[in-house]
Design a protein around this motif. Structure first.
Motif, PDB file in Angstrom:
ATOM      1  N   ILE A   1       0.760  -1.162   0.445  1.00  0.00           N
ATOM      2  CA  ILE A   1       0.158   0.001  -0.136  1.00  0.00           C
ATOM      3  C   ILE A   1       0.712   1.593   0.211  1.00  0.00           C
ATOM      4  O   ILE A   1       2.101   1.054   1.098  1.00  0.00           O
ATOM      5  CB  ILE A   1      -1.142   0.541   1.393  1.00  0.00           C
ATOM      6  N   LYS A   2       0.529   2.074  -0.687  1.00  0.00           N
ATOM      7  CA  LYS A   2       1.662   3.295  -1.108  1.00  0.00           C
ATOM      8  C   LYS A   2       1.047   4.517  -1.711  1.00  0.00           C
ATOM      9  O   LYS A   2      -0.016   4.384  -2.261  1.00  0.00           O
ATOM     10  CB  LYS A   2       2.457   2.043  -2.711  1.00  0.00           C
ATOM     11  N   GLY A   3       1.743   5.446  -1.130  1.00  0.00           N
ATOM     12  CA  GLY A   3       1.852   6.686  -1.675  1.00  0.00           C
ATOM     13  C   GLY A   3       2.043   7.227  -2.545  1.00  0.00           C
ATOM     14  O   GLY A   3       3.828   7.143  -2.862  1.00  0.00           O
ATOM     15  N   THR A   4       2.174   7.391  -4.359  1.00  0.00           N
ATOM     16  CA  THR A   4       3.141   7.869  -5.577  1.00  0.00           C
ATOM     17  C   THR A   4       2.920   9.265  -5.897  1.00  0.00           C
ATOM     18  O   THR A   4       3.456   9.624  -7.070  1.00  0.00           O
ATOM     19  CB  THR A   4       2.994   7.136  -6.833  1.00  0.00           C
ATOM     20  N   GLY A   5       1.903   9.647  -5.233  1.00  0.00           N
ATOM     21  CA  GLY A   5       1.992  10.985  -5.447  1.00  0.00           C
ATOM     22  C   GLY A   5       0.861  11.490  -6.250  1.00  0.00           C
ATOM     23  O   GLY A   5       0.433  12.595  -6.314  1.00  0.00           O
ATOM     24  N   TYR A   6       0.003  11.296  -6.454  1.00  0.00           N
ATOM     25  CA  TYR A   6      -1.721  11.250  -7.103  1.00  0.00           C
ATOM     26  C   TYR A   6      -2.123  12.296  -6.412  1.00  0.00           C
ATOM     27  O   TYR A   6      -3.176  11.934  -5.588  1.00  0.00           O
ATOM     28  CB  TYR A   6      -2.159  10.181  -7.854  1.00  0.00           C
ATOM     29  N   ASN A   7      -2.152  13.747  -6.198  1.00  0.00           N
ATOM     30  CA  ASN A   7      -2.200  14.884  -6.435  1.00  0.00           C
ATOM     31  C   ASN A   7      -2.510  14.962  -4.667  1.00  0.00           C
ATOM     32  O   ASN A   7      -3.090  14.735  -3.568  1.00  0.00           O
ATOM     33  CB  ASN A   7      -4.163  15.148  -6.839  1.00  0.00           C
ATOM     34  N   HIS A   8      -1.341  13.963  -4.522  1.00  0.00           N
ATOM     35  CA  HIS A   8      -1.294  13.279  -2.620  1.00  0.00           C
ATOM     36  C   HIS A   8      -2.567  12.917  -2.281  1.00  0.00           C
ATOM     37  O   HIS A   8      -2.683  12.543  -1.230  1.00  0.00           O
ATOM     38  CB  HIS A   8      -0.917  14.870  -1.910  1.00  0.00           C
ATOM     39  N   LYS A   9      -3.797  11.757  -2.884  1.00  0.00           N
ATOM     40  CA  LYS A   9      -4.549  11.513  -1.828  1.00  0.00           C
ATOM     41  C   LYS A   9      -4.769  10.643  -0.988  1.00  0.00           C
ATOM     42  O   LYS A   9      -3.225   9.558  -1.235  1.00  0.00           O
ATOM     43  CB  LYS A   9      -5.482  11.238  -3.122  1.00  0.00           C
ATOM     44  N   ALA A  10      -5.435  10.775   0.207  1.00  0.00           N
ATOM     45  CA  ALA A  10      -5.018   9.449   1.050  1.00  0.00           C
ATOM     46  C   ALA A  10      -5.612   7.895   0.450  1.00  0.00           C
ATOM     47  O   ALA A  10      -6.137   7.645  -0.440  1.00  0.00           O
ATOM     48  CB  ALA A  10      -5.714   9.823   2.225  1.00  0.00           C
ATOM     49  N   VAL A  11      -5.004   6.837   1.300  1.00  0.00           N
ATOM     50  CA  VAL A  11      -5.410   5.526   0.798  1.00  0.00           C
ATOM     51  C   VAL A  11      -6.728   5.436   2.001  1.00  0.00           C
ATOM     52  O   VAL A  11      -5.932   6.165   2.923  1.00  0.00           O
ATOM     53  CB  VAL A  11      -3.960   4.627   1.257  1.00  0.00           C
ATOM     54  N   ASP A  12      -6.967   5.026   1.723  1.00  0.00           N
ATOM     55  CA  ASP A  12      -8.774   5.181   2.884  1.00  0.00           C
ATOM     56  C   ASP A  12      -9.524   3.746   2.422  1.00  0.00           C
ATOM     57  O   ASP A  12      -9.908   4.367   1.344  1.00  0.00           O
ATOM     58  CB  ASP A  12      -9.113   6.290   2.861  1.00  0.00           C
ATOM     59  N   SER A  13     -10.202   3.241   3.487  1.00  0.00           N
ATOM     60  CA  SER A  13     -11.202   2.020   3.507  1.00  0.00           C
ATOM     61  C   SER A  13     -10.657   1.196   2.601  1.00  0.00           C
ATOM     62  O   SER A  13     -11.224   0.854   1.655  1.00  0.00           O
ATOM     63  CB  SER A  13     -12.603   2.603   2.956  1.00  0.00           C
ATOM     64  N   VAL A  14      -9.652   0.729   2.836  1.00  0.00           N
ATOM     65  CA  VAL A  14      -8.943  -0.614   2.282  1.00  0.00           C
ATOM     66  C   VAL A  14      -9.143  -1.863   3.233  1.00  0.00           C
ATOM     67  O   VAL A  14      -9.168  -2.358   4.199  1.00  0.00           O
ATOM     68  CB  VAL A  14      -7.917  -0.644   1.889  1.00  0.00           C
ATOM     69  N   MET A  15      -9.648  -3.432   2.007  1.00  0.00           N
ATOM     70  CA  MET A  15     -10.098  -4.339   3.035  1.00  0.00           C
ATOM     71  C   MET A  15     -10.195  -5.847   1.730  1.00  0.00           C
ATOM     72  O   MET A  15      -9.979  -5.891   0.687  1.00  0.00           O
ATOM     73  CB  MET A  15     -12.001  -4.406   2.595  1.00  0.00           C
ATOM     74  N   ILE A  16      -9.247  -6.765   3.079  1.00  0.00           N
ATOM     75  CA  ILE A  16      -8.506  -7.846   2.190  1.00  0.00           C
ATOM     76  C   ILE A  16      -8.740  -9.056   2.942  1.00  0.00           C
ATOM     77  O   ILE A  16      -8.576  -8.758   3.854  1.00  0.00           O
ATOM     78  CB  ILE A  16      -6.559  -7.829   2.153  1.00  0.00           C
ATOM     79  N   THR A  17      -9.819  -9.533   2.317  1.00  0.00           N
ATOM     80  CA  THR A  17     -10.414 -10.155   2.963  1.00  0.00           C
ATOM     81  C   THR A  17     -10.412 -12.175   2.103  1.00  0.00           C
ATOM     82  O   THR A  17     -10.073 -12.210   0.690  1.00  0.00           O
ATOM     83  CB  THR A  17     -11.853 -10.775   3.007  1.00  0.00           C
ATOM     84  N   ARG A  18     -10.150 -13.245   3.025  1.00  0.00           N
ATOM     85  CA  ARG A  18     -10.283 -14.735   2.343  1.00  0.00           C
ATOM     86  C   ARG A  18      -9.174 -14.731   1.508  1.00  0.00           C
ATOM     87  O   ARG A  18      -9.615 -15.399   0.421  1.00  0.00           O
ATOM     88  CB  ARG A  18     -12.277 -15.068   1.681  1.00  0.00           C
ATOM     89  N   CYS A  19      -8.157 -14.854   0.966  1.00  0.00           N
ATOM     90  CA  CYS A  19      -7.028 -14.111   0.893  1.00  0.00           C
ATOM     91  C   CYS A  19      -6.119 -15.545   0.308  1.00  0.00           C
ATOM     92  O   CYS A  19      -5.673 -16.100   1.753  1.00  0.00           O
ATOM     93  CB  CYS A  19      -5.860 -12.928   0.427  1.00  0.00           C
ATOM     94  N   ILE A  20      -5.370 -15.728  -0.278  1.00  0.00           N
ATOM     95  CA  ILE A  20      -4.500 -17.300  -0.141  1.00  0.00           C
ATOM     96  C   ILE A  20      -2.648 -16.482  -0.151  1.00  0.00           C
ATOM     97  O   ILE A  20      -2.950 -16.439  -1.334  1.00  0.00           O
ATOM     98  CB  ILE A  20      -4.483 -18.601  -0.075  1.00  0.00           C
ATOM     99  N   LEU A  21      -1.782 -15.991   0.377  1.00  0.00           N
ATOM    100  CA  LEU A  21      -0.511 -15.493   0.194  1.00  0.00           C
ATOM    101  C   LEU A  21       0.747 -16.060   0.269  1.00  0.00           C
ATOM    102  O   LEU A  21       0.911 -17.124   0.700  1.00  0.00           O
ATOM    103  CB  LEU A  21      -0.440 -14.144   0.762  1.00  0.00           C
ATOM    104  N   TRP A  22       1.554 -16.574  -0.836  1.00  0.00           N
ATOM    105  CA  TRP A  22       3.260 -16.784  -1.365  1.00  0.00           C
ATOM    106  C   TRP A  22       3.918 -15.802  -1.576  1.00  0.00           C
ATOM    107  O   TRP A  22       3.193 -14.851  -2.755  1.00  0.00           O
ATOM    108  CB  TRP A  22       2.016 -18.251  -1.956  1.00  0.00           C
ATOM    109  N   VAL A  23       4.953 -15.934  -0.939  1.00  0.00           N
ATOM    110  CA  VAL A  23       5.775 -14.498  -1.087  1.00  0.00           C
ATOM    111  C   VAL A  23       6.989 -15.040  -1.472  1.00  0.00           C
ATOM    112  O   VAL A  23       7.444 -15.769  -0.221  1.00  0.00           O
ATOM    113  CB  VAL A  23       6.013 -13.467  -0.818  1.00  0.00           C
ATOM    114  N   ASP A  24       7.612 -15.592  -2.335  1.00  0.00           N
ATOM    115  CA  ASP A  24       9.448 -16.093  -2.531  1.00  0.00           C
ATOM    116  C   ASP A  24       9.898 -14.968  -2.005  1.00  0.00           C
ATOM    117  O   ASP A  24      11.200 -15.483  -1.721  1.00  0.00           O
ATOM    118  CB  ASP A  24       9.203 -16.315  -4.196  1.00  0.00           C
ATOM    119  N   VAL A  25       9.935 -13.726  -1.761  1.00  0.00           N
ATOM    120  CA  VAL A  25      11.193 -12.352  -1.214  1.00  0.00           C
ATOM    121  C   VAL A  25      10.234 -11.827  -1.278  1.00  0.00           C
ATOM    122  O   VAL A  25       9.591 -11.370  -1.438  1.00  0.00           O
ATOM    123  CB  VAL A  25      12.008 -12.195  -2.898  1.00  0.00           C
TER     124      VAL A  25
END
Length: 216
Positions: free
Chosen positions: A30-54
């Motif tokens: 989750i990032k802010g890359t400068g698009y009008n400095h808009k906030a990141v707000d109200s994010v839901m991540i649910t029922r996921c399976i995650l695998w990270v190699d690095v």
């Protein structure tokens, strides 16, 4: 390299549901890359399976060009693999790769985050949870703030190493602090994390760090 799964940038009202994500970099960033400095707000991540190699499973705030990051929830998640960082032989991995890393910069406030009902297949990783305002190569000074993170009903089982995986809660300064962090029923191999646990670091400007090992 640089193969994130899903990056949420300067965006509101996001739902990620019923996904299997395998990546060679951060699973969910989750990032802010400068698009009008808009906030990141109200994010839901649910029922996921995650695998990270690095890298990290959740990395929030490494790029912090946003007015705020707030109201972010991840629940009912299975983390089935994260790279065993000590096998990589790099000091970088020992410092940076966590299941959960929260690291706001650029004076950005981060508030009301919740991670709940998450099952981790542990494979001897060095790092587990980090809440630390921090400057990365993708952010500018000063550090941000963290106010209000709940880790609840998170269970890590699997291979055990000498340590159990670091938990780091670290405020950068009185004006870039970390407060109101709760770990409730967060367990390694049946051992609930509390203020006396091994591999726990609480340092710098922090307040109201709560550990709750009460039974459900």
């Amino acid at each position: 390299a640089n193969e994130d799964g899903i990056d949420i940038c300067n965006t509101k009202q996001v739902k990620i549901q019923d996904c299997f994500i395998r990546t060679d970099d951060d699973n969910i960033a989750i990032k802010g890359t400068g698009y009008n400095h808009k906030a990141v707000d109200s994010v839901m991540i649910t029922r996921c399976i995650l695998w990270v190699d690095v890298a990290n499973v959740f990395r929030i705030g490494a790029e912090s060009d946003a007015d705020a990051m707030q109201n972010i929830t991840a629940e009912d998640i299975d983390i089935i693999h994260q790279e065993r960082d000590q096998e990589r032989g790099s000091p970088y991995s020992l410092r940076y790769d966590f299941c959960f890393t929260i690291q706001p910069a650029q004076n950005m406030p981060m508030r009301n985050l919740r991670f709940e009902n998450i099952r981790v297949n542990w494979e001897g990783q060095y790092n587990f949870i980090e809440c630390r305002p921090y400057l990365t190569s993708w952010s500018k000074p000063p550090e941000g703030n963290i106010d209000g993170v709940l880790f609840k009903d998170i269970v890590a089982t699997g291979k055990k190493r000498k340590g159990l995986g670091r938990v780091v809660i670290w405020g950068a300064s009185p004006s870039h602090d970390v407060k109101n962090i709760t770990l409730k029923n967060v367990t390694w191999f049946g051992e609930c994390i509390d203020k006396d646990s091994r591999d726990l670091t609480i340092a710098g400007s922090t307040s109201n760090i709560v550990f709750d090992c009460a039974k459900k």
